[in-house]
Design a protein around this motif. Structure first.
Motif, PDB file in Angstrom:
ATOM      1  N   ALA A  92      18.859  92.344  32.237  1.00  0.00           N
ATOM      2  CA  ALA A  92      19.118  93.355  31.201  1.00  0.00           C
ATOM      3  C   ALA A  92      17.848  93.663  30.414  1.00  0.00           C
ATOM      4  N   ASP A  93      17.079  92.622  30.077  1.00  0.00           N
ATOM      5  CA  ASP A  93      15.829  92.830  29.349  1.00  0.00           C
ATOM      6  C   ASP A  93      14.805  93.568  30.214  1.00  0.00           C
ATOM      7  N   ILE A  94      14.740  93.209  31.484  1.00  0.00           N
ATOM      8  CA  ILE A  94      13.824  93.894  32.408  1.00  0.00           C
ATOM      9  C   ILE A  94      14.208  95.365  32.525  1.00  0.00           C
ATOM     10  N   ASP A  95      15.486  95.635  32.701  1.00  0.00           N
ATOM     11  CA  ASP A  95      15.945  97.025  32.834  1.00  0.00           C
ATOM     12  C   ASP A  95      15.555  97.850  31.615  1.00  0.00           C
ATOM     13  N   ASN A  96      15.754  97.293  30.419  1.00  0.00           N
ATOM     14  CA  ASN A  96      15.391  98.001  29.186  1.00  0.00           C
ATOM     15  C   ASN A  96      13.888  98.233  29.104  1.00  0.00           C
ATOM     16  N   TYR A  97      13.116  97.219  29.464  1.00  0.00           N
ATOM     17  CA  TYR A  97      11.662  97.345  29.433  1.00  0.00           C
ATOM     18  C   TYR A  97      11.202  98.442  30.398  1.00  0.00           C
ATOM     19  N   LEU A  98      11.711  98.405  31.627  1.00  0.00           N
ATOM     20  CA  LEU A  98      11.296  99.401  32.619  1.00  0.00           C
ATOM     21  C   LEU A  98      11.664 100.816  32.181  1.00  0.00           C
ATOM     22  N   ALA A  99      12.821 100.983  31.577  1.00  0.00           N
ATOM     23  CA  ALA A  99      13.227 102.305  31.090  1.00  0.00           C
ATOM     24  C   ALA A  99      12.219 102.838  30.070  1.00  0.00           C
ATOM     25  N   ARG A 100      11.770 101.966  29.185  1.00  0.00           N
ATOM     26  CA  ARG A 100      10.788 102.382  28.168  1.00  0.00           C
ATOM     27  C   ARG A 100       9.402 102.597  28.787  1.00  0.00           C
ATOM     28  N   ALA A 101       8.936 101.621  29.549  1.00  0.00           N
ATOM     29  CA  ALA A 101       7.575 101.670  30.088  1.00  0.00           C
ATOM     30  C   ALA A 101       7.379 102.816  31.076  1.00  0.00           C
ATOM     31  N   LEU A 102       8.436 103.141  31.810  1.00  0.00           N
ATOM     32  CA  LEU A 102       8.328 104.201  32.825  1.00  0.00           C
ATOM     33  C   LEU A 102       8.949 105.512  32.336  1.00  0.00           C
ATOM     34  N   HIS A 103       9.178 105.594  31.022  1.00  0.00           N
ATOM     35  CA  HIS A 103       9.662 106.826  30.380  1.00  0.00           C
ATOM     36  C   HIS A 103      10.931 107.365  31.031  1.00  0.00           C
ATOM     37  N   GLY A 104      11.823 106.450  31.392  1.00  0.00           N
ATOM     38  CA  GLY A 104      13.100 106.855  31.966  1.00  0.00           C
ATOM     39  C   GLY A 104      13.053 107.205  33.442  1.00  0.00           C
ATOM     40  N   GLY A 105      11.910 107.011  34.090  1.00  0.00           N
ATOM     41  CA  GLY A 105      11.801 107.290  35.525  1.00  0.00           C
ATOM     42  C   GLY A 105      12.683 106.341  36.315  1.00  0.00           C
ATOM     43  N   PRO A 106      13.282 106.810  37.419  1.00  0.00           N
ATOM     44  CA  PRO A 106      14.253 106.005  38.160  1.00  0.00           C
ATOM     45  C   PRO A 106      13.650 104.794  38.870  1.00  0.00           C
ATOM     46  N   VAL A 107      14.384 103.682  38.749  1.00  0.00           N
ATOM     47  CA  VAL A 107      13.986 102.411  39.358  1.00  0.00           C
ATOM     48  C   VAL A 107      15.249 101.723  39.852  1.00  0.00           C
ATOM     49  N   PHE A 108      15.192 101.144  41.047  1.00  0.00           N
ATOM     50  CA  PHE A 108      16.293 100.275  41.468  1.00  0.00           C
ATOM     51  C   PHE A 108      15.745  98.951  41.957  1.00  0.00           C
ATOM     52  N   LEU A 109      16.627  97.952  41.923  1.00  0.00           N
ATOM     53  CA  LEU A 109      16.282  96.596  42.349  1.00  0.00           C
ATOM     54  C   LEU A 109      17.090  96.253  43.587  1.00  0.00           C
ATOM     55  N   ASP A 110      16.391  95.808  44.634  1.00  0.00           N
ATOM     56  CA  ASP A 110      17.051  95.235  45.798  1.00  0.00           C
ATOM     57  C   ASP A 110      17.169  93.746  45.500  1.00  0.00           C
ATOM     58  N   GLN A 111      18.379  93.309  45.205  1.00  0.00           N
ATOM     59  CA  GLN A 111      18.599  91.930  44.783  1.00  0.00           C
ATOM     60  C   GLN A 111      18.460  90.926  45.928  1.00  0.00           C
ATOM     61  N   LEU A 112      18.504  91.398  47.164  1.00  0.00           N
ATOM     62  CA  LEU A 112      18.357  90.496  48.305  1.00  0.00           C
ATOM     63  C   LEU A 112      16.891  90.160  48.565  1.00  0.00           C
ATOM     64  N   THR A 113      16.007  91.136  48.398  1.00  0.00           N
ATOM     65  CA  THR A 113      14.575  90.915  48.652  1.00  0.00           C
ATOM     66  C   THR A 113      13.780  90.686  47.372  1.00  0.00           C
ATOM     67  N   HIS A 114      14.418  90.869  46.226  1.00  0.00           N
ATOM     68  CA  HIS A 114      13.755  90.723  44.922  1.00  0.00           C
ATOM     69  C   HIS A 114      12.569  91.680  44.808  1.00  0.00           C
ATOM     70  N   ARG A 115      12.818  92.919  45.169  1.00  0.00           N
ATOM     71  CA  ARG A 115      11.801  93.974  45.070  1.00  0.00           C
ATOM     72  C   ARG A 115      12.364  95.112  44.228  1.00  0.00           C
TER      73      ARG A 115
END
Length: 172
Positions: A63-86
């Motif tokens: 949750a903290d990472i998601d919030n940080y990425l939203a701010r740092a990347l100015h709302g640009g889309p990001v997804f996490l592959d939880q199987l490969t940790h990428r």
């Protein structure tokens, strides 16, 4: 239909335009939680290791990472592959012409463009419980991609943090 649902449907249709067969991609979303979409056309991606993202955010709390990425990347889309940790940051295809991607492939960050397919989660997958992949930062509207400068800055900070901790930042 609500305004948010209309927006999600627009984004879904836009993403499906990168599929070889949109009907099959929609079925893949339902069956496996990911659809293979072609990179290098309407979007490309920058793959980031979890190690680098953890160094930037200084946490492993999703949750903290998601919030940080939203701010740092100015709302640009990001997804996490939880199987490969990428983490995958969606960017414009022209990002491949930037000098930072002229380097050989590295472990912590790699540009993924023309000639590659990416397993993208459905637009509704916005929590870690949603499946194998989820949108940490959902796409706000169709074609709304992450600015390359924001990705470059995130990568620079991550490599600095790793080096500061005495870890080797790979791909330098």
């Amino acid at each position: 239909m609500t305004r948010g649902a209309e927006r999600a449907l627009s984004v879904e249709h836009w993403l499906l335009s990168a599929a070889e067969t949109p009907g099959r991609a929609r079925a893949e979303w339902e069956e496996s939680g990911r659809a293979l979409l072609r990179c290098g056309g309407i979007f490309s991606a920058v793959r980031l290791s979890a190690r680098l993202v953890y160094a930037v955010t200084q946490t492993t709390c999703l949750a903290d990472i998601d919030n940080y990425l939203a701010r740092a990347l100015h709302g640009g889309p990001v997804f996490l592959d939880q199987l490969t940790h990428r983490y995958y940051v969606l960017v414009g295809a022209s990002t491949r012409y930037r000098s930072e991607w002229d380097q050989p492939r590295c472990e912590d960050a790699e540009f993924i463009g023309r000639g590659h397919f990416l397993g993208v989660p459905p637009v509704q997958a916005t929590t870690p419980e949603a499946g194998p992949s989820y949108w940490c930062v959902p796409m706000d509207s169709l074609g709304d991609l992450t600015r390359p400068d924001a990705v470059t800055q995130l990568l620079s900070v991550g490599r600095f943090q790793l080096t500061s901790r005495g870890e080797r930042a790979t791909g330098e």
